[in-house]
Design an enzyme around this catalytic site. Structure first.
Site, PDB file in Angstrom:
ATOM      1  N   GLY A   1       3.233  -4.877  -1.199  1.00 25.92           N
ATOM      2  CA  GLY A   1       2.512  -3.751  -1.726  1.00 25.92           C
ATOM      3  C   GLY A   1       2.507  -4.817  -2.555  1.00 25.92           C
ATOM      4  O   GLY A   1       1.216  -3.915  -3.540  1.00 25.92           O
ATOM      5  N   TYR A   2       3.257  -4.793  -3.871  1.00 25.79           N
ATOM      6  CA  TYR A   2       3.124  -4.714  -4.492  1.00 25.79           C
ATOM      7  C   TYR A   2       2.790  -6.385  -5.574  1.00 25.79           C
ATOM      8  O   TYR A   2       2.177  -5.833  -6.869  1.00 25.79           O
ATOM      9  CB  TYR A   2       4.697  -4.961  -5.876  1.00 25.79           C
ATOM     10  CG  TYR A   2       5.180  -3.632  -6.044  1.00 25.79           C
ATOM     11  CD1 TYR A   2       4.646  -1.968  -6.321  1.00 25.79           C
ATOM     12  CD2 TYR A   2       5.777  -3.593  -4.648  1.00 25.79           C
ATOM     13  CE1 TYR A   2       5.538  -1.310  -6.786  1.00 25.79           C
ATOM     14  CE2 TYR A   2       6.801  -1.798  -4.318  1.00 25.79           C
ATOM     15  CZ  TYR A   2       6.076  -0.964  -5.631  1.00 25.79           C
ATOM     16  OH  TYR A   2       6.915   0.682  -5.799  1.00 25.79           O
TER      17      TYR A   2
END
Ligand code: CA
Length: 647
Positions: free
Chosen positions: A287-288
């Site tokens: 996600g990051y």
């Protein structure tokens, strides 16, 4: 509930009494703003000429911005009219309409909350601080800007002008308002406010007085962000981005060049600080990683639009392209992904939209093929990928969404969003996440559950006495072939015990995992496994476990050795959505490690349809645990073959 606009009319008489005082404030604000601008810039002549009269100067400044053509922005104001009826989704309209009533979205996993007729920007409806922090990112303003262009209804612009003014007034940059002034939110606002500016600038509600408030706050944001630099963290990118957007969109500020230069230095520095040469962002959560692609790209795009692309070398762009390969190479065959660390698996096809954009941007037929599920582009040539620095590996049977796919993590410490999970893996087959990671459940406000989801022993890896491990990875071996992929990694997770894990992907069908506990450490050495939520059959006598889905794909996990291992059920939980979790089957194979001799586990992990496969695995010879050579004999379907590795 009395709406503030009505209230304004009610109070009009009263307000007029204080009008002199208000003008004084506005005049001060304009004087401050004018002192922050370089009035010698071309186009600002009339502002300069009027600078003795605050009202006139602010009016001229607004005229200047409404007619300015020198700055390009991704939000093109000329598209406002043609956006009518086709600019917002139903969800945006709902969020925007709620926001008109001061019912705001903070952390979006929680229900929207009424923050008062007189807005309390420090509202805390839940113990989770993320709510109030994210409230101060004002995502609902973006929804209001979309609703405005979609409907043309001025009420959205009027309310936004009111709310931003209210926020500025109530949230000075001091300790008492620290909830509003974390550097991450300041960075997000810096970038986002330029988008809001583009959307609302042409509204009659956007008055000269408001322009003064807005620009002074932009100055405060950039000035603050100059003093905040979270190196080696995704925060650092949002801080730089906020500063860059304010600097490039408002070059009239005397300090704009300084802000821009600093932001660009930071982004150029951080792409090397934060992205390993293999292309993965150092926090090692998908996600990051994907978020960082956006944060590295947006300023580059804005710079390009404004003829400043020289600010970024070709290597910067090339590294972003490499980052874009990750959701393809380490993604799940259906366009979802792993949820290692603070990540969420997402929905099927969730990554295809961005991959398609990147396919166009970077002219990548392989991205296009994967993003269109084989309808366009060219199939990637390989099916197994090693990110050796990041310690992330994938092996898949093919590129269709029913493929078998295993993704393993054994990497360095990725910081706060990373978990001590080295050696763990996720397994997917036939559209099903058969052995997914537990996820993270929550960030703040529930430390007990936050801790539970971060434990090593709730991952598919080896523990000694169930304790958490350190990050001490070593890449040992990687070999891929048409009918065999082999990976060997180690993690020196305890001071006196190293876990070596070898994964063999046989005939693109099933996996044999050889785990070795190497070293003097004593205690209970256990390997842990977790299955998808749902029914499962755990058979301790035969040391096997399998999912029990009635149709489609299942997985068999079978202990081959040590013969005296004990199979025990464990607590299993999984979270697919922030603040939501559900139980799931989990178990371990364990043996007491009473001396300095190592322990070797062999496990079969076989996805299948219909009936579980019968696979025999035999260890050949008597290889030393932790030695450089290992050979296995496999028998299935009446055929046998030898596999192994030599380091
Ligand atoms: Ca995890």
């Amino acid at each position: 509930m009395l709406h503030h606009l009505q209230k304004k009319c009610f109070l009009a008489v009263l307000v007029s009494i204080f009008v002199i005082g208000q003008q004084a404030i506005a005049a001060d604000g304009t004087a401050v703003l004018l002192s922050r601008l370089d009035l010698t810039k071309p186009g600002l002549e009339k502002v300069k000429a009027a600078s003795g009269n605050s009202d006139a100067a602010a009016k001229e400044l607004l005229n200047y911005y409404r007619t300015r053509t020198s700055v390009q922005h991704p939000v093109d104001r000329t598209q406002k009219k043609s956006s009518l009826g086709k600019y917002a989704r139903a969800g945006d309209i709902e969020t925007a309409n709620n926001a008109l009533k001061h019912i705001f979205v903070g952390q979006s996993a929680y229900p929207p909350h009424f923050c008062g007729e007189d807005i309390n920007w420090g509202s805390r409806p839940v113990p989770d601080n993320e709510w109030v922090w994210q409230l101060n990112r004002m995502g609902f303003w973006t929804a209001m800007s979309k609703a405005y262009w979609h409907t043309g209804d001025e009420k959205y612009a009027e309310e936004w002008v009111f709310q931003l003014t209210d926020w500025v007034k109530k949230n000075p940059r001091d300790k008492e308002h620290a909830y509003a002034w974390r550097s991450i939110e300041a960075g997000i606002r810096g970038q986002q406010w330029t988008h809001l500016f583009q959307h609302f600038l042409d509204s009659p509600a956007f008055t000269p007085e408001f322009l003064v408030v807005f620009l002074n706050s932009c100055y405060d944001h950039a000035d603050y962000l100059m003093t905040k630099y979270s190196a080696r963290s995704n925060w650092g990118l949002m801080e730089a981005e906020g500063m860059a957007f304010i600097a490039i969109v408002f070059p009239e500020f005397k300090d704009a060049e300084k802000w821009k230069a600093e932001a660009i230095v930071r982004l150029n520095k951080e792409i090397d600080n934060q992205v390993y040469s293999d292309g993965h962002q150092r926090e090692l959560t998908i996600g990051y990683h994907v978020g960082c692609i956006g944060w590295f790209s947006k300023t580059l795009d804005l710079a390009k639009m404004n003829g400043m692309e020289d600010a970024f070398p070709d290597s910067y762009r090339a590294k972003i392209e490499k980052m874009c390969e990750v959701p393809m190479k380490l993604g799940m065959p259906d366009g979802s992904n792993t949820q290692f660390g603070d990540s969420w698996k997402g929905r099927p096809g969730g990554n295809w939209g961005i991959l398609k954009l990147w396919a166009e941007r970077y002219n990548r037929p392989d991205f296009l093929y994967v993003a269109t599920e084989g309808k366009q582009g060219e199939k990637p040539k390989e099916t197994a990928f090693a990110y050796k620095e990041s310690g992330l590996y994938s092996m898949r049977s093919g590129w269709d969404k029913n493929a078998v796919c295993l993704i393993l993590k054994c990497g360095p410490d990725g910081g706060g969003h990373s978990q001590p999970d080295n050696g763990t893996f996720e397994l997917y087959a036939g559209g099903r996440h058969l052995m997914p990671d537990s996820g993270c459940y929550i960030y703040s406000g529930d430390p007990e559950n936050r801790r539970w989801f971060r434990q090593t022993k709730i991952h598919q890896t080896l523990t000694l006495d169930g304790k958490n491990t350190a990050y001490a990875p070593r890449h040992l071996y990687w070999q891929t072939d048409d009918n065999l992929d082999v990976l060997v990694v180690e993690n020196a997770g305890y001071p006196d015990l190293t876990h070596r894990r070898a994964v063999f992907f046989v005939d693109k069908k099933y996996f044999v995992i050889v785990d070795e506990a190497i070293g003097k450490g004593k205690g209970v050495a256990a390997i842990h496994f977790q299955l998808a939520p749902g029914e499962a059959v755990l058979d301790a006598d035969n040391q096997t476990a399998r999912t029990a889905f009635k149709d489609g794909w299942n997985v068999l996990v079978q202990n081959v050795m040590p013969k005296d291992a004990k199979m025990e059920e464990e607590e299993g939980q999984i979270s697919y959505v922030y603040t939501k979790k559900e139980p799931r089957p989990a178990f371990r194979f364990s043996v007491p490690k009473t001396d300095e001799t190592g322990i070797r586990y062999i496990t079969i992990v076989a996805p299948y349809t219909k009936t579980p496969p019968e696979i025999k695995v035999e260890l050949l010879g008597n290889p030393v645990i932790g030695g450089n050579k290992l050979e296995l004999k496999l028998s299935t379907d009446g055929k046998s073959r030898q596999i192994g590795y030599t380091l």
